[in-house]
Enzyme design. Sequence first.
Site, PDB file in Angstrom:
ATOM      1  N   ARG A  23      33.666  11.667 -49.627  1.00  0.00           N
ATOM      2  CA  ARG A  23      32.661  10.526 -50.233  1.00  0.00           C
ATOM      3  C   ARG A  23      32.001  10.510 -51.119  1.00  0.00           C
ATOM      4  NH1 ARG A  23      32.984   7.949 -44.680  1.00  0.00           N
ATOM      5  NH2 ARG A  23      35.096   7.276 -45.135  1.00  0.00           N
ATOM      6  N   ASP A 120      36.728   9.867 -33.164  1.00  0.00           N
ATOM      7  CA  ASP A 120      37.645  10.737 -34.035  1.00  0.00           C
ATOM      8  C   ASP A 120      38.381  11.955 -33.569  1.00  0.00           C
ATOM      9  OD1 ASP A 120      37.810   8.472 -35.809  1.00  0.00           O
ATOM     10  OD2 ASP A 120      35.834   9.525 -37.152  1.00  0.00           O
ATOM     11  N   GLU A 123      40.986  13.654 -35.236  1.00  0.00           N
ATOM     12  CA  GLU A 123      41.155  13.926 -35.785  1.00  0.00           C
ATOM     13  C   GLU A 123      40.141  14.866 -36.014  1.00  0.00           C
ATOM     14  OE1 GLU A 123      39.345  12.336 -40.467  1.00  0.00           O
ATOM     15  OE2 GLU A 123      38.702  10.833 -38.235  1.00  0.00           O
TER      16      GLU A 123
END
Length: 177
Positions: A23, A120, A123
């Site tokens: 990002r 998360d 993840e």
Amino acid sequence: MHVPKEGEFITIKSYKHDGSLHRTWRDTMVLKTSECSIIGLNDHTLVTESDGRRWVTREPAIVYFHTKFWFNIVTMIREKGVSYYCNLASPYVLDDEALKYIDYDLDIKVFPDGEKRLLDVDEYEKHRQEMNYPNEIDIVLKENVKILVDWINEGKGPFSDEYVDIWYKRYQQLSRK
């Protein structure tokens, strides 16, 4: 390497452990730099995801990065109160292109009422396997979760009552120049 000054804008880039770009935030205003940390502010900042999707941040957010801690802290200033999004991540590095760090998936969100949530975890486990995070990284990250929770509980640094007032006012002063 150029160390940015107060009022200058920098780009922030997060990567994954395998080196892939995750990002990018464009035009984060620098509020303070020190030997070990940078405080900045995003306000309607353009964010580009690794898949090319683009969006703009909705509210002012103070960002805190450190060269020694394995986390960074985003303080979101919202009408319903201040909330925090804490990324477990490598310490930052700064080069002529951007402030850069590796995002390690785990996050702690702190809500305006003080509730904390570790996010998360699935993840993190998935990427830990896929990208072969070394055991040392796993140990460091888990230790930094403890440090971060202590900071939250003690109102330390970005979690202090004065932090938002001081840095948001500084942003407003620099914006007027």
